[in-house]
Design an enzyme around this catalytic site. Structure first.
Site, PDB file in Angstrom:
ATOM      1  N   ASP A  95       2.475  -4.288   8.511  1.00 46.58           N
ATOM      2  CA  ASP A  95       1.123  -3.889   8.426  1.00 46.58           C
ATOM      3  C   ASP A  95       0.059  -4.763   8.646  1.00 46.58           C
ATOM      4  O   ASP A  95       0.169  -5.611   7.550  1.00 46.58           O
ATOM      5  CB  ASP A  95       1.351  -2.784   7.199  1.00 46.58           C
ATOM      6  CG  ASP A  95       0.087  -2.161   6.730  1.00 46.58           C
ATOM      7  OD1 ASP A  95      -0.936  -2.589   7.231  1.00 46.58           O
ATOM      8  OD2 ASP A  95       0.323  -1.051   6.032  1.00 46.58           O
ATOM      9  N   ARG A 134     -11.933  -6.173  -6.460  1.00 45.57           N
ATOM     10  CA  ARG A 134     -11.843  -6.737  -5.143  1.00 45.57           C
ATOM     11  C   ARG A 134     -13.305  -7.183  -4.606  1.00 45.57           C
ATOM     12  O   ARG A 134     -14.016  -6.376  -4.490  1.00 45.57           O
ATOM     13  CB  ARG A 134     -11.089  -5.719  -4.222  1.00 45.57           C
ATOM     14  CG  ARG A 134      -9.724  -5.267  -4.655  1.00 45.57           C
ATOM     15  CD  ARG A 134      -9.013  -4.660  -3.470  1.00 45.57           C
ATOM     16  NE  ARG A 134      -9.671  -3.485  -2.797  1.00 45.57           N
ATOM     17  CZ  ARG A 134      -9.503  -2.839  -1.757  1.00 45.57           C
ATOM     18  NH1 ARG A 134      -8.135  -3.161  -1.118  1.00 45.57           N
ATOM     19  NH2 ARG A 134     -10.228  -1.967  -1.247  1.00 45.57           N
ATOM     20  N   PHE A 156       0.761  -1.060  -0.174  1.00 47.47           N
ATOM     21  CA  PHE A 156      -0.038  -0.106  -0.027  1.00 47.47           C
ATOM     22  C   PHE A 156       0.809   1.268  -0.080  1.00 47.47           C
ATOM     23  O   PHE A 156       1.764   1.446   0.826  1.00 47.47           O
ATOM     24  CB  PHE A 156      -1.017  -0.109   1.259  1.00 47.47           C
ATOM     25  CG  PHE A 156      -1.900   1.139   1.137  1.00 47.47           C
ATOM     26  CD1 PHE A 156      -2.897   0.631   0.574  1.00 47.47           C
ATOM     27  CD2 PHE A 156      -1.872   2.328   1.718  1.00 47.47           C
ATOM     28  CE1 PHE A 156      -4.284   1.500   0.437  1.00 47.47           C
ATOM     29  CE2 PHE A 156      -2.844   2.978   1.623  1.00 47.47           C
ATOM     30  CZ  PHE A 156      -3.920   2.745   0.829  1.00 47.47           C
ATOM     31  N   TYR A 166     -10.771   0.614  10.713  1.00 42.39           N
ATOM     32  CA  TYR A 166     -12.217   0.664  10.016  1.00 42.39           C
ATOM     33  C   TYR A 166     -12.320  -0.283   9.184  1.00 42.39           C
ATOM     34  O   TYR A 166     -13.234   0.022   8.402  1.00 42.39           O
ATOM     35  CB  TYR A 166     -11.905   2.160   9.310  1.00 42.39           C
ATOM     36  CG  TYR A 166     -10.816   2.461   8.756  1.00 42.39           C
ATOM     37  CD1 TYR A 166     -10.191   2.003   7.350  1.00 42.39           C
ATOM     38  CD2 TYR A 166      -9.785   3.534   9.128  1.00 42.39           C
ATOM     39  CE1 TYR A 166      -9.213   2.346   6.604  1.00 42.39           C
ATOM     40  CE2 TYR A 166      -8.591   3.548   8.535  1.00 42.39           C
ATOM     41  CZ  TYR A 166      -8.275   3.169   7.370  1.00 42.39           C
ATOM     42  OH  TYR A 166      -6.939   3.313   6.778  1.00 42.39           O
ATOM     43  N   LYS A 167     -11.429  -1.195   9.030  1.00 44.86           N
ATOM     44  CA  LYS A 167     -11.645  -2.296   7.944  1.00 44.86           C
ATOM     45  C   LYS A 167     -12.427  -3.395   8.708  1.00 44.86           C
ATOM     46  O   LYS A 167     -13.614  -3.226   8.977  1.00 44.86           O
ATOM     47  CB  LYS A 167     -10.568  -2.787   7.281  1.00 44.86           C
ATOM     48  CG  LYS A 167      -9.767  -1.740   6.417  1.00 44.86           C
ATOM     49  CD  LYS A 167      -8.748  -2.429   5.855  1.00 44.86           C
ATOM     50  CE  LYS A 167      -7.628  -1.299   5.301  1.00 44.86           C
ATOM     51  NZ  LYS A 167      -8.090  -0.268   4.316  1.00 44.86           N
TER      52      LYS A 167
HETATM   53  C1  LIG Z   1      -2.351  -1.719   3.921  1.00 41.56           C
HETATM   54  C2  LIG Z   1      -2.706  -0.387   4.401  1.00 41.56           C
HETATM   55  N1  LIG Z   1      -1.664   0.309   4.875  1.00 41.56           N
HETATM   56  C3  LIG Z   1      -1.966   1.697   5.443  1.00 41.56           C
HETATM   57  C4  LIG Z   1      -3.347   2.147   5.017  1.00 41.56           C
HETATM   58  C5  LIG Z   1      -3.401   3.583   5.254  1.00 41.56           C
HETATM   59  O1  LIG Z   1      -3.955   3.803   6.519  1.00 41.56           O
HETATM   60  P1  LIG Z   1      -3.936   5.396   7.262  1.00 41.56           P
HETATM   61  O2  LIG Z   1      -5.045   6.052   6.433  1.00 41.56           O
HETATM   62  O3  LIG Z   1      -4.554   4.851   8.530  1.00 41.56           O
HETATM   63  O4  LIG Z   1      -2.739   5.957   7.423  1.00 41.56           O
HETATM   64  C6  LIG Z   1      -4.231   1.369   4.367  1.00 41.56           C
HETATM   65  C7  LIG Z   1      -5.384   1.990   4.008  1.00 41.56           C
HETATM   66  O5  LIG Z   1      -6.230   1.355   3.462  1.00 41.56           O
HETATM   67  C8  LIG Z   1      -3.814  -0.021   4.079  1.00 41.56           C
HETATM   68  O6  LIG Z   1      -4.822  -0.672   3.410  1.00 41.56           O
END
Ligand SMILES: Cc1ncc(COP(=O)(O)O)c(C=O)c1O
Length: 408
Positions: free
Chosen positions: A199, A367, A128, A224-225
């Site tokens: 992560d 997805r 990500f 939030y997921k």
């Molecule tokens: C794998 C991953 N890491 C980080 C994030 C970003 O998180 P944040 O907006 O809390 O920084 C996301 C957001 O969907 C994500 O899917």
């Protein structure tokens, strides 16, 4: 368990599903199938009341007294302790605060400081992007720092030399749904003398995670997921106890201080996980998370994993012939299935018009996220059916399905 081969068999499985009772914990629009719990989890029925109480009673009536009387001050810790069993950690090892990106900034900087003389951070090119951007930002602060992005994890060993301070990887890939072997990779990284940061945004609440057993150094994740904390709910951070006394994180705000209300001019980090706090997270956002985590106290993650895998296997079987990107091997798969299609965006829009909500990730991936707490096997069957129909009819070619909003 056998993969169902008809809608009737799906209904029969639903009738004996040990997680079926959780469906009534969530508010979902009637007649829709929601497959985006891997992006924004559904609203728990109890959340509006918990948020209302926080606003009207704790804030409105309790006013400033609620910091102590309603336990506000403890929430980053108490909620962290509720998340801990979901990630295989113990009490006092997880704290809720900030966002995943900000937490990664903190732990990655701490990791570089724990490995003086080493200035390389390894990541995966397909991770990500925020993780990669943060790695770039953090290494830019260190003289000689560099962030190296691997095109494939097959190249990991070749890059694990004595310049590597830390490796940052996603446990489950946000696009493909590939699940990495946390224990095996962490061990390899440690053998090279580097620290391992995971992560877990796409695995927390989707499958059992064993941070302690895998000897992870740090982990970050969002709520939030799969955890249903609400849009932009606060994230969390895990640090292995061995790092608590020595980790030196850079966002030294007052809530990470040993005595925030002593108002001393010099910074003295708190003992334990508290040193990773910076400011106090949004209280109203914490209220949403507090509500959803009440549900998770009663969830058996092994049952979640078993149902998730059966759902994704069912979907893969029923969409056979399409360009599957997600691994067929169960042990390499998270809780989502990605299918490649050159016009995937339009196909997803056509599905949404039919009430089947999934999403699209550029350039060409559709997805489908499987959330065992509120989806049934019948929902999965109907989703596969709808996808096949949309593709066969070509209805996605209608001009309106090609229009993109700011968020895809
Ligand atoms: C794998 C991953 N890491 C980080 C994030 C970003 O998180 P944040 O907006 O809390 O920084 C996301 C957001 O969907 C994500 O899917």
């Amino acid at each position: 368990m056998n993969i169902p081969v008809s809608r009737e068999e799906c209904a029969a499985l639903d009738a004996v599903d040990p997680l079926a009772a959780f469906r009534k914990e969530f508010t979902l629009p009637e007649g829709e199938i929601y497959l985006n719990g891997n992006s924004l989890g559904a609203l728990p029925v109890r959340t509006p009341e918990v948020v209302r109480r926080t606003v009207e009673d704790e804030w409105g009536q309790g006013l400033i007294r609620s910091w102590n009387a309603a336990g506000w001050t403890d929430l980053p810790y108490t909620l962290g302790d509720r998340i801990a069993p979901l990630v295989g950690a113990g009490p006092g090892e997880v704290v809720v605060c900030d966002t995943t990106s900000v937490n990664l900034f903190k732990v990655l900087t701490a990791a570089l400081r724990l490995r003086p003389g080493r200035r390389t951070v390894l990541g995966e090119e397909t991770s990500f992007p925020t993780d990669l951007y943060i790695a770039e930002g953090v290494t830019g602060l260190f003289e000689g720092g560099r962030s190296v992005l691997l095109p494939s994890l097959d190249d990991l060993d070749a890059h694990l030399d004595d310049s590597v301070a830390a490796v940052v990887l996603s446990h489950v890939d946000y696009r493909t749904g590939v699940l990495l072997d946390m224990a095996e990779i962490t061990e390899r990284v440690h053998r090279a003398g580097a620290l391992m940061i995971w992560d877990v945004c796409h695995s927390v609440g989707a499958l059992p995670i064993e941070l302690t057993a895998c000897d992870a150094d740090f982990a970050v994740g969002c709520t939030y997921k799969y955890l249903n904390g609400g849009p932009c709910a606060p994230a969390f951070l895990y640090a292995a106890p061995r790092h608590h006394a020595v980790a030196d994180q850079p966002l030294t705000g007052w809530f990470g201080h040993a005595a925030p209300f002593a108002f001393q001019p010099g910074y003295q980090p708190a003992e334990g996980i508290g040193r990773f706090l910076t400011s106090f997270p949004s209280l109203l956002a914490l209220a949403g998370l507090r509500a959803s985590l009440e549900i998770w106290e009663h969830v058996d993650l092994a049952a979640v994993r078993a149902k998730s895998l059966l759902m994704s296997e069912l979907f893969i079987q029923q969409t056979d012939g399409l360009d599957l990107v997600t691994p067929r091997q169960a042990e390499c798969r998270g809780s989502q299935v990605a299918i490649r299609h050159a016009d995937g965006f339009a196909v997803v829009q056509a599905m949404i018009e039919r009430g089947v909500i999934s999403d699209f990730r550029a350039p060409d991936l559709m997805r489908f996220g499987f959330t065992p707490l509120y989806l049934s096997y019948t929902d999965v069957w109907d989703t596969a059916q709808a996808l096949r129909e949309v593709l066969a009819s070509g209805e996605w070619r209608e001009e309106r399905f090609g229009r993109r909003g700011a968020v895809t």
